[in-house]
Design a protein around this motif. Structure first.
Motif, mmCIF file in Angstrom:
data_model
loop_
_atom_site.group_PDB
_atom_site.id
_atom_site.type_symbol
_atom_site.label_atom_id
_atom_site.label_comp_id
_atom_site.label_asym_id
_atom_site.label_seq_id
_atom_site.Cartn_x
_atom_site.Cartn_y
_atom_site.Cartn_z
ATOM 1 N N ASP A 47 0.831 -1.195 0.000
ATOM 2 C CA ASP A 47 0.000 0.000 0.000
ATOM 3 C C ASP A 47 0.872 1.254 0.000
ATOM 4 O OD1 ASP A 47 1.052 -0.107 2.509
ATOM 5 O OD2 ASP A 47 -0.839 0.000 3.582
ATOM 6 N N LEU A 48 0.215 2.408 0.028
ATOM 7 C CA LEU A 48 0.967 3.667 -0.024
ATOM 8 C C LEU A 48 1.782 3.911 1.242
ATOM 9 C CD1 LEU A 48 -1.466 6.076 -1.888
ATOM 10 C CD2 LEU A 48 0.605 5.005 -2.726
ATOM 11 N N LYS A 49 1.332 3.405 2.378
ATOM 12 C CA LYS A 49 2.118 3.565 3.612
ATOM 13 C C LYS A 49 3.427 2.782 3.513
ATOM 14 C CE LYS A 49 -1.573 4.695 6.769
ATOM 15 N NZ LYS A 49 -2.241 4.394 8.022
ATOM 16 N N THR A 50 3.366 1.642 2.884
ATOM 17 C CA THR A 50 4.579 0.855 2.678
ATOM 18 C C THR A 50 5.519 1.580 1.727
ATOM 19 O OG1 THR A 50 3.341 -1.174 3.037
ATOM 20 C CG2 THR A 50 5.463 -1.383 1.920
ATOM 21 N N ALA A 51 4.953 2.119 0.652
ATOM 22 C CA ALA A 51 5.769 2.890 -0.296
ATOM 23 C C ALA A 51 6.383 4.103 0.390
ATOM 24 C CB ALA A 51 4.922 3.322 -1.491
ATOM 25 N N SER A 52 5.644 4.731 1.297
ATOM 26 C CA SER A 52 6.176 5.886 2.037
ATOM 27 C C SER A 52 7.314 5.472 2.961
ATOM 28 C CB SER A 52 5.065 6.548 2.859
ATOM 29 O OG SER A 52 4.093 7.103 2.025
ATOM 30 N N ALA A 53 7.174 4.315 3.589
ATOM 31 C CA ALA A 53 8.241 3.819 4.464
ATOM 32 C C ALA A 53 9.507 3.553 3.652
ATOM 33 C CB ALA A 53 7.786 2.548 5.185
ATOM 34 N N LEU A 54 9.348 2.960 2.473
ATOM 35 C CA LEU A 54 10.507 2.727 1.604
ATOM 36 C C LEU A 54 11.116 4.045 1.139
ATOM 37 C CD1 LEU A 54 9.180 -0.224 -0.562
ATOM 38 C CD2 LEU A 54 10.980 -0.315 1.167
ATOM 39 N N ARG A 55 10.264 5.011 0.850
ATOM 40 C CA ARG A 55 10.760 6.317 0.389
ATOM 41 C C ARG A 55 11.553 7.021 1.488
ATOM 42 N NH1 ARG A 55 9.274 11.800 -0.406
ATOM 43 N NH2 ARG A 55 9.901 12.488 -2.471
ATOM 44 N N ARG A 56 11.041 6.979 2.718
ATOM 45 C CA ARG A 56 11.767 7.593 3.839
ATOM 46 C C ARG A 56 13.139 6.954 4.012
ATOM 47 N NH1 ARG A 56 6.696 7.497 6.287
ATOM 48 N NH2 ARG A 56 7.178 5.524 7.286
ATOM 49 N N LEU A 57 13.180 5.629 3.951
ATOM 50 C CA LEU A 57 14.458 4.931 4.097
ATOM 51 C C LEU A 57 15.397 5.298 2.957
ATOM 52 C CD1 LEU A 57 16.201 2.889 5.612
ATOM 53 C CD2 LEU A 57 15.072 1.071 4.300
ATOM 54 N N ARG A 58 14.858 5.376 1.759
ATOM 55 C CA ARG A 58 15.668 5.738 0.592
ATOM 56 C C ARG A 58 16.216 7.158 0.726
ATOM 57 N NH1 ARG A 58 14.974 8.357 -4.299
ATOM 58 N NH2 ARG A 58 12.808 8.815 -3.913
ATOM 59 N N LEU A 59 15.377 8.083 1.192
ATOM 60 C CA LEU A 59 15.808 9.476 1.287
ATOM 61 C C LEU A 59 16.874 9.707 2.350
ATOM 62 C CD1 LEU A 59 12.443 11.382 0.757
ATOM 63 C CD2 LEU A 59 14.350 11.126 -0.839
ATOM 64 N N VAL A 60 16.930 8.865 3.374
ATOM 65 C CA VAL A 60 17.955 9.040 4.403
ATOM 66 C C VAL A 60 19.221 8.243 4.092
ATOM 67 C CG1 VAL A 60 17.328 7.217 6.045
ATOM 68 C CG2 VAL A 60 18.205 9.376 6.893
ATOM 69 N N SER A 61 19.141 7.276 3.177
ATOM 70 C CA SER A 61 20.293 6.411 2.936
ATOM 71 C C SER A 61 21.473 7.147 2.294
ATOM 72 C CB SER A 61 19.903 5.190 2.102
ATOM 73 O OG SER A 61 19.486 5.582 0.824
ATOM 74 N N ALA A 62 21.236 7.993 1.309
ATOM 75 C CA ALA A 62 22.351 8.708 0.667
ATOM 76 C C ALA A 62 22.999 9.726 1.615
ATOM 77 C CB ALA A 62 21.900 9.368 -0.628
ATOM 78 N N PRO A 63 22.218 10.569 2.319
ATOM 79 C CA PRO A 63 22.867 11.476 3.277
ATOM 80 C C PRO A 63 23.637 10.743 4.371
ATOM 81 C CG PRO A 63 20.643 12.224 2.838
ATOM 82 C CD PRO A 63 20.793 10.878 2.175
ATOM 83 N N GLU A 64 23.128 9.590 4.794
ATOM 84 C CA GLU A 64 23.841 8.801 5.804
ATOM 85 C C GLU A 64 25.175 8.316 5.248
ATOM 86 O OE1 GLU A 64 25.226 5.408 8.000
ATOM 87 O OE2 GLU A 64 24.382 5.254 5.996
ATOM 88 N N ALA A 65 25.183 7.888 3.995
ATOM 89 C CA ALA A 65 26.429 7.425 3.369
ATOM 90 C C ALA A 65 27.420 8.582 3.215
ATOM 91 C CB ALA A 65 26.133 6.798 2.013
ATOM 92 N N ILE A 66 26.923 9.739 2.811
ATOM 93 C CA ILE A 66 27.791 10.916 2.663
ATOM 94 C C ILE A 66 28.379 11.311 4.007
ATOM 95 C CG2 ILE A 66 27.802 13.384 2.121
ATOM 96 C CD1 ILE A 66 25.681 12.706 -0.065
ATOM 97 N N SER A 67 27.538 11.305 5.049
ATOM 98 C CA SER A 67 28.044 11.684 6.374
ATOM 99 C C SER A 67 29.082 10.686 6.872
ATOM 100 C CB SER A 67 26.893 11.805 7.374
ATOM 101 O OG SER A 67 26.366 10.539 7.715
#
Length: 114
Positions: free
Chosen positions: A2-22
């Motif tokens: 569902d869309l809540k699952t897609a939102s959870a994946l999106r949140r994880l995706r959006l934090v993964s690159a900044p976490e790698a950069i940091s």
């Protein structure tokens, strides 16, 4: 999914690159601390720590919502502790989130999933 699952994946995706950069910046700061008088490790460590905690919280939420098997969940966690793993996680999560949105729209429009 569902869309809540897609939102959870999106949140994880959006934090993964900044976490790698940091993480990479923290490694650079660690080297600079030992080779020069420059010491940004306390600041960069706090930033990276916050991003890592967010990644883990979002990872747990995504794991709970997507019902990943242990192998896939472990893969995303291991990618978070590798210096450039967050970039690979972001790429994989992007395709998973897109698939979740497509499935949700198809279900909403009454298209039967095969």
């Amino acid at each position: 999914m569902d869309l809540k699952t897609a939102s959870a994946l999106r949140r994880l995706r959006l934090v993964s690159a900044p976490e790698a950069i940091s993480f990479l910046l923290l490694l650079v700061c660690s080297v600079l601390k030992r080779t020069t008088e420059f010491n940004a490790v306390p600041v960069m460590g706090a930033i990276h720590g916050l991003l890592f905690v967010l990644y883990v919280l979002f990872w747990l939420d995504a794991w709970n919502r997507t019902k990943w098997d242990v192998k896939r969940a472990a893969l995303y966690f291991v990618l978070s502790v590798l210096p450039t793993g967050g970039f690979f996680a972001e790429k994989k999560l992007k395709s998973e989130a897109e698939a979740a949105v497509i499935a949700s729209r198809a279900r909403r429009e009454g298209v039967v999933e095969a």
